[in-house]
Design a protein around this motif. Structure first.
Motif, mmCIF file in Angstrom:
data_model
loop_
_atom_site.group_PDB
_atom_site.id
_atom_site.type_symbol
_atom_site.label_atom_id
_atom_site.label_comp_id
_atom_site.label_asym_id
_atom_site.label_seq_id
_atom_site.Cartn_x
_atom_site.Cartn_y
_atom_site.Cartn_z
ATOM 1 N N LEU A 7 57.266 81.786 28.068
ATOM 2 C CA LEU A 7 57.485 80.704 29.031
ATOM 3 C C LEU A 7 57.162 81.154 30.451
ATOM 4 C CD1 LEU A 7 58.539 77.839 29.613
ATOM 5 C CD2 LEU A 7 60.815 78.828 29.792
ATOM 6 N N LEU A 8 57.536 82.380 30.784
ATOM 7 C CA LEU A 8 57.278 82.901 32.123
ATOM 8 C C LEU A 8 55.835 83.374 32.272
ATOM 9 C CD1 LEU A 8 60.554 84.918 32.704
ATOM 10 C CD2 LEU A 8 60.028 82.577 33.378
ATOM 11 N N LEU A 12 55.028 76.656 31.858
ATOM 12 C CA LEU A 12 55.645 75.524 31.185
ATOM 13 C C LEU A 12 54.864 74.262 31.505
ATOM 14 C CD1 LEU A 12 58.070 74.212 29.698
ATOM 15 C CD2 LEU A 12 59.181 74.056 31.915
ATOM 16 N N GLY A 13 54.375 73.579 30.480
ATOM 17 C CA GLY A 13 53.605 72.367 30.696
ATOM 18 C C GLY A 13 54.475 71.129 30.804
ATOM 19 N N PHE A 14 54.015 70.148 31.568
ATOM 20 C CA PHE A 14 54.675 68.856 31.622
ATOM 21 C C PHE A 14 53.656 67.785 31.971
ATOM 22 C CE2 PHE A 14 54.896 69.999 36.061
ATOM 23 C CZ PHE A 14 54.892 68.816 36.757
ATOM 24 N N ASP A 15 54.024 66.559 31.728
ATOM 25 C CA ASP A 15 53.135 65.416 31.961
ATOM 26 C C ASP A 15 53.327 64.917 33.387
ATOM 27 O OD1 ASP A 15 51.630 63.126 31.926
ATOM 28 O OD2 ASP A 15 52.801 62.115 30.394
ATOM 29 N N GLY A 16 52.375 65.227 34.258
ATOM 30 C CA GLY A 16 52.456 64.826 35.656
ATOM 31 C C GLY A 16 52.386 63.326 35.855
ATOM 32 N N SER A 17 51.820 62.597 34.870
ATOM 33 C CA SER A 17 51.748 61.139 35.004
ATOM 34 C C SER A 17 53.124 60.501 34.845
ATOM 35 C CB SER A 17 50.774 60.550 33.989
ATOM 36 O OG SER A 17 51.268 60.681 32.669
ATOM 37 N N PRO A 33 57.391 79.735 37.058
ATOM 38 C CA PRO A 33 58.604 80.048 37.818
ATOM 39 C C PRO A 33 58.380 81.185 38.806
ATOM 40 C CG PRO A 33 59.058 79.970 35.459
ATOM 41 C CD PRO A 33 57.574 79.932 35.619
ATOM 42 N N ASP A 34 58.962 81.050 39.993
ATOM 43 C CA ASP A 34 58.943 82.101 41.008
ATOM 44 C C ASP A 34 60.196 82.938 40.778
ATOM 45 O OD1 ASP A 34 59.070 83.710 43.235
ATOM 46 O OD2 ASP A 34 58.763 82.085 44.673
ATOM 47 N N LEU A 35 60.031 84.083 40.119
ATOM 48 C CA LEU A 35 61.184 84.895 39.735
ATOM 49 C C LEU A 35 61.928 85.476 40.933
ATOM 50 C CD1 LEU A 35 59.671 86.717 36.649
ATOM 51 C CD2 LEU A 35 60.940 84.569 36.741
ATOM 52 N N ALA A 36 61.259 85.541 42.082
ATOM 53 C CA ALA A 36 61.906 86.064 43.282
ATOM 54 C C ALA A 36 63.010 85.141 43.787
ATOM 55 C CB ALA A 36 60.872 86.296 44.386
ATOM 56 N N CYS A 37 62.982 83.882 43.391
ATOM 57 C CA CYS A 37 64.002 82.952 43.881
ATOM 58 C C CYS A 37 64.972 82.538 42.770
ATOM 59 C CB CYS A 37 63.343 81.723 44.506
ATOM 60 S SG CYS A 37 62.525 80.668 43.321
ATOM 61 N N ALA A 38 65.031 83.293 41.693
ATOM 62 C CA ALA A 38 65.933 82.971 40.586
ATOM 63 C C ALA A 38 67.392 83.058 41.028
ATOM 64 C CB ALA A 38 65.688 83.914 39.418
ATOM 65 N N PHE A 39 68.200 82.160 40.474
ATOM 66 C CA PHE A 39 69.632 82.199 40.743
ATOM 67 C C PHE A 39 70.374 81.650 39.531
ATOM 68 C CE2 PHE A 39 68.055 78.156 42.202
ATOM 69 C CZ PHE A 39 69.019 77.230 41.811
ATOM 70 N N CYS A 53 59.626 76.468 40.894
ATOM 71 C CA CYS A 53 58.325 76.701 40.271
ATOM 72 C C CYS A 53 57.184 76.243 41.165
ATOM 73 C CB CYS A 53 58.228 75.932 38.957
ATOM 74 S SG CYS A 53 59.423 76.452 37.720
ATOM 75 N N SER A 54 56.024 76.832 40.948
ATOM 76 C CA SER A 54 54.782 76.372 41.551
ATOM 77 C C SER A 54 53.983 75.664 40.460
ATOM 78 C CB SER A 54 53.975 77.539 42.103
ATOM 79 O OG SER A 54 54.651 78.120 43.190
ATOM 80 N N ALA A 55 53.305 74.578 40.832
ATOM 81 C CA ALA A 55 52.561 73.782 39.860
ATOM 82 C C ALA A 55 51.076 74.125 39.899
ATOM 83 C CB ALA A 55 52.759 72.300 40.142
ATOM 84 N N PHE A 56 50.448 74.098 38.710
ATOM 85 C CA PHE A 56 49.034 74.403 38.553
ATOM 86 C C PHE A 56 48.386 73.374 37.643
ATOM 87 C CE2 PHE A 56 51.216 78.265 39.574
ATOM 88 C CZ PHE A 56 50.351 78.947 40.420
ATOM 89 N N GLU A 57 47.081 73.179 37.807
ATOM 90 C CA GLU A 57 46.329 72.325 36.897
ATOM 91 C C GLU A 57 46.352 72.980 35.521
ATOM 92 O OE1 GLU A 57 45.168 69.411 37.564
ATOM 93 O OE2 GLU A 57 45.152 69.395 39.739
ATOM 94 N N ALA A 58 46.608 72.194 34.478
ATOM 95 C CA ALA A 58 46.741 72.754 33.132
ATOM 96 C C ALA A 58 45.441 73.351 32.615
ATOM 97 C CB ALA A 58 47.240 71.685 32.169
#
Length: 104
Positions: A7-8, A12-17, A33-39, A53-58
């Protein structure tokens, strides 16, 4: 062999629509996920990690242009490249949902 969770590592995919970010025809987005900001999520009895998390084109894995984290990063880079500023500081506007129940 890496001990990093798929997963990391694979995102993680999701439907942006479904949330109005992209058209139904090309709605796939992945998040990393940005592991530096985990809590630890304070609202669960069981220890539960939470990440920003940061989003990217699939398909291309390029940064998603409408990702709220991408735009400040691009603006910061532009300020440095044009020598308007050496440093910039950006703060988040946190949005969240409250649910009565969650199921998988």
């Amino acid at each position: 062999m890496s001990s990093t969770s798929p997963l990391l590592r694979d995102r993680l995919g999701f439907d942006g629509s479904s949330v109005g970010l992209k058209s139904v025809k090309a709605g796939d987005i992945v998040e990393l996920p940005d592991l530096a900001c985990a809590f630890r999520d304070p609202f669960w009895e069981m220890p539960t990690p939470s990440f920003i998390c940061s989003a990217f084109e699939a398909d291309s894995r390029q940064p998603f242009a409408r990702d709220p984290r991408t735009n400040p990063r691009r603006a910061h880079d532009n300020l440095r490249e044009t020598e308007v500023a050496d440093e910039s500081r950006w703060g988040p506007e946190h949005e969240f949902g409250v649910f009565d129940q969650v199921s998988l």
